[in-house]
Design a protein around this motif. Structure first.
Motif, mmCIF file in Angstrom:
data_model
loop_
_atom_site.group_PDB
_atom_site.id
_atom_site.type_symbol
_atom_site.label_atom_id
_atom_site.label_comp_id
_atom_site.label_asym_id
_atom_site.label_seq_id
_atom_site.Cartn_x
_atom_site.Cartn_y
_atom_site.Cartn_z
ATOM 1 N N UNK A 68 0.832 -1.210 0.000
ATOM 2 C CA UNK A 68 0.000 0.000 0.000
ATOM 3 C C UNK A 68 0.860 1.250 0.000
ATOM 4 N N UNK A 69 1.899 1.277 0.836
ATOM 5 C CA UNK A 69 2.764 2.450 0.911
ATOM 6 C C UNK A 69 3.423 2.737 -0.424
ATOM 7 N N UNK A 70 3.895 1.697 -1.090
ATOM 8 C CA UNK A 70 4.570 1.892 -2.372
ATOM 9 C C UNK A 70 3.597 2.411 -3.426
ATOM 10 N N UNK A 71 2.393 1.867 -3.465
ATOM 11 C CA UNK A 71 1.457 2.208 -4.534
ATOM 12 C C UNK A 71 0.675 3.490 -4.274
ATOM 13 N N UNK A 72 0.198 3.706 -3.055
ATOM 14 C CA UNK A 72 -0.626 4.892 -2.790
ATOM 15 C C UNK A 72 -0.228 5.579 -1.484
ATOM 16 N N UNK A 73 1.010 5.363 -1.049
ATOM 17 C CA UNK A 73 1.486 6.057 0.138
ATOM 18 C C UNK A 73 1.576 7.556 -0.111
ATOM 19 N N UNK A 74 1.406 8.344 0.921
ATOM 20 C CA UNK A 74 1.497 9.800 0.800
ATOM 21 C C UNK A 74 2.918 10.192 0.416
ATOM 22 N N UNK A 75 3.117 11.408 -0.105
ATOM 23 C CA UNK A 75 4.480 11.860 -0.406
ATOM 24 C C UNK A 75 5.431 11.735 0.777
ATOM 25 N N UNK A 170 1.351 8.859 -6.053
ATOM 26 C CA UNK A 170 1.724 10.232 -5.707
ATOM 27 C C UNK A 170 3.125 10.613 -6.190
ATOM 28 N N UNK A 171 3.731 9.718 -6.956
ATOM 29 C CA UNK A 171 5.010 10.043 -7.596
ATOM 30 C C UNK A 171 4.855 10.194 -9.098
ATOM 31 N N UNK A 172 3.626 10.111 -9.579
ATOM 32 C CA UNK A 172 3.328 10.253 -11.005
ATOM 33 C C UNK A 172 2.580 11.571 -11.195
ATOM 34 N N UNK A 173 3.316 12.608 -11.559
ATOM 35 C CA UNK A 173 2.750 13.953 -11.618
ATOM 36 C C UNK A 173 2.423 14.326 -13.061
ATOM 37 N N UNK A 174 1.138 14.557 -13.375
ATOM 38 C CA UNK A 174 0.774 14.933 -14.746
ATOM 39 C C UNK A 174 1.355 16.299 -15.103
ATOM 40 N N UNK A 175 2.156 16.341 -16.139
ATOM 41 C CA UNK A 175 2.882 17.579 -16.460
ATOM 42 C C UNK A 175 3.186 17.643 -17.944
ATOM 43 N N UNK A 176 3.672 18.795 -18.382
ATOM 44 C CA UNK A 176 4.074 18.953 -19.779
ATOM 45 C C UNK A 176 5.498 18.429 -19.951
ATOM 46 N N UNK A 177 5.885 18.152 -21.182
ATOM 47 C CA UNK A 177 7.214 17.597 -21.439
ATOM 48 C C UNK A 177 8.313 18.618 -21.155
ATOM 49 N N UNK A 178 7.994 19.923 -21.266
ATOM 50 C CA UNK A 178 9.003 20.947 -20.984
ATOM 51 C C UNK A 178 9.406 20.896 -19.516
ATOM 52 N N UNK A 179 8.415 20.919 -18.622
ATOM 53 C CA UNK A 179 8.717 20.875 -17.188
ATOM 54 C C UNK A 179 9.296 19.529 -16.777
ATOM 55 N N UNK A 180 8.768 18.457 -17.344
ATOM 56 C CA UNK A 180 9.182 17.121 -16.945
ATOM 57 C C UNK A 180 10.596 16.797 -17.414
ATOM 58 N N UNK A 181 10.807 16.812 -18.716
ATOM 59 C CA UNK A 181 12.096 16.398 -19.275
ATOM 60 C C UNK A 181 13.038 17.564 -19.533
ATOM 61 N N UNK A 183 13.172 20.665 -18.106
ATOM 62 C CA UNK A 183 13.623 21.498 -16.981
ATOM 63 C C UNK A 183 13.971 20.644 -15.764
ATOM 64 N N UNK A 184 13.004 19.883 -15.249
ATOM 65 C CA UNK A 184 13.233 19.148 -14.003
ATOM 66 C C UNK A 184 14.130 17.939 -14.199
ATOM 67 N N UNK A 185 13.779 17.075 -15.165
ATOM 68 C CA UNK A 185 14.575 15.884 -15.388
ATOM 69 C C UNK A 185 14.681 15.049 -14.126
ATOM 70 N N UNK A 186 15.896 14.633 -13.790
ATOM 71 C CA UNK A 186 16.121 13.800 -12.602
ATOM 72 C C UNK A 186 16.666 14.596 -11.425
ATOM 73 N N UNK A 187 16.436 15.912 -11.436
ATOM 74 C CA UNK A 187 16.887 16.752 -10.319
ATOM 75 C C UNK A 187 16.261 16.268 -9.012
ATOM 76 N N UNK A 188 17.067 16.002 -7.997
ATOM 77 C CA UNK A 188 16.507 15.517 -6.724
ATOM 78 C C UNK A 188 15.760 16.613 -5.968
ATOM 79 N N UNK A 189 14.544 16.309 -5.536
ATOM 80 C CA UNK A 189 13.730 17.219 -4.744
ATOM 81 C C UNK A 189 13.522 16.620 -3.354
ATOM 82 N N UNK A 190 13.199 17.493 -2.410
ATOM 83 C CA UNK A 190 12.854 17.064 -1.064
ATOM 84 C C UNK A 190 11.507 17.678 -0.686
ATOM 85 N N UNK A 191 10.699 16.905 0.025
ATOM 86 C CA UNK A 191 9.373 17.370 0.428
ATOM 87 C C UNK A 191 9.446 18.673 1.212
ATOM 88 N N UNK A 192 10.456 18.821 2.048
ATOM 89 C CA UNK A 192 10.549 19.990 2.916
ATOM 90 C C UNK A 192 11.005 21.251 2.175
#
Length: 321
Positions: A68-75, A170-181, A183-192
């Motif tokens: 459950x945590x892996x599939x629909x766990x909160x961020x 909650x790790x699948x964010x609907x977005x445009x290809x510009x923001x996804x690939x 600009x952001x790419x694989x840049x590491x983010x943190x919730x905080x």
């Protein structure tokens, strides 16, 4: 950037559907035909050897709470478990199990033919990019069922670094290809420290406004004004100010409206153009017809540039809040 309301019925249904379909496939991959309960321990290694999935991972996913945590766990929950199974051998096994590339395939022979990225995108119904609100991300499937276009799904926690979360809702964010690939790419983010559309920061509210420097009326500089450090870091991560400079002509059009029609433009439309026409429109509808965007923040995602235009219109004095 736009939060996704996790309490909307379609979002709840999308999450629940995602869990049911993904759970079925993962259980079937791990346990073969036995996916309602874990296989006997004595048969575990044999099953995993056939399916290419390490027994350590199989045991982890046969725990319903872990699944459950892996599939629909909160961020927040995803951030806690994201670094499990990062040794080379286990990561390879994880990629076999959490196969994102298979999930985005749409042919009739695909493993996820009954539930793939198009099904999730259609149910979410997020028509503009949640990061930039510049580009439509509508899902289009024609009358014969042919899948034409959909939003890309950004892995907020990059799947290359955290393959465990490759299919997490909650790790699948609907977005445009510009923001996804682009600009952001694989840049590491943190919730905080960074904006997550499914997670509101409890310490600093995410907020920013669009503005422009109008000291020289003929030449102006477009800018974004974050409300706090959290917002500033997120805006900079997506290079929104630089990207939105491409829309300076939109601001110029709004300024011309002010010059031509004064600050009472909406009143003029509502009282003069529509009076006596028999058309019944509320002020929000007049606003949408006049500027092609939505006035209410809850509907910003329905039309590109809704937030930008509202902020500039407020600064110009064309609309009052």
């Amino acid at each position: 950037m736009q939060y996704i309301n996790i309490n909307l019925p379609n979002i709840i249904e999308a999450r629940d559907n995602h869990y049911l379909f993904m759970r079925y496939i993962i259980k079937k991959k791990i346990n073969g035909k036995i996916f309602n309960e874990s296989p006997p321990v004595s048969n575990m290694n044999k099953i995993q050897k056939v399916n290419g999935i390490k027994s350590t991972i199989a045991k982890f996913f046969n725990d319903e709470d872990n699944l459950r945590k892996v599939l629909i766990g909160t961020p927040d929950e995803l951030e806690v478990i994201k670094n499990k199974f990062l040794s080379t051998g286990l990561k390879k096994s994880l990629k076999t199990l959490m196969n994102y590339d298979s999930w985005i395939k749409t042919d009739d022979k695909a493993t996820y033919r009954n539930y793939n990225a198009y099904h999730l995108a259609e149910k979410l119904d997020i028509p503009t990019c949640v990061y930039c609100n510049r580009i439509y991300t509508k899902t289009v499937i024609n009358s014969s069922g042919t899948k034409i276009t959909r939003p890309t799904f950004d892995h907020w926690f990059p799947k290359s670094k955290h393959p465990l979360l490759a299919l997490s809702f909650y790790n699948l964010i609907p977005s445009c290809s510009v923001c996804n690939s682009g600009v952001k790419g694989s840049t590491p983010f943190e919730i905080s420290t960074h904006f997550h559309p499914y997670h509101k920061n409890l310490i600093e509210d995410f907020k920013y406004t669009f503005s422009y420097d109008h000291r020289d009326y003929d030449k102006f500089i477009f800018k974004i004004m974050p409300d706090n450090k959290f917002s500033e870091v997120s805006v900079n991560a997506f290079e929104l100010e630089e990207i939105f400079k491409a829309h300076e002509d939109e601001i110029e059009d709004l300024r011309r409206i002010k010059d031509a029609y004064s600050e009472d433009y909406i009143d003029m439309l509502e009282n003069n153009i529509l009076s006596g026409s028999g058309i019944t429109l509320d002020r929000n509808e007049v606003y949408r017809l006049a500027f092609g965007v939505h006035f209410q923040e809850a509907k910003f995602d329905r039309r590109p540039l809704s937030k930008m235009k509202k902020d500039i219109l407020i600064e110009l004095g064309i609309i009052k809040v």
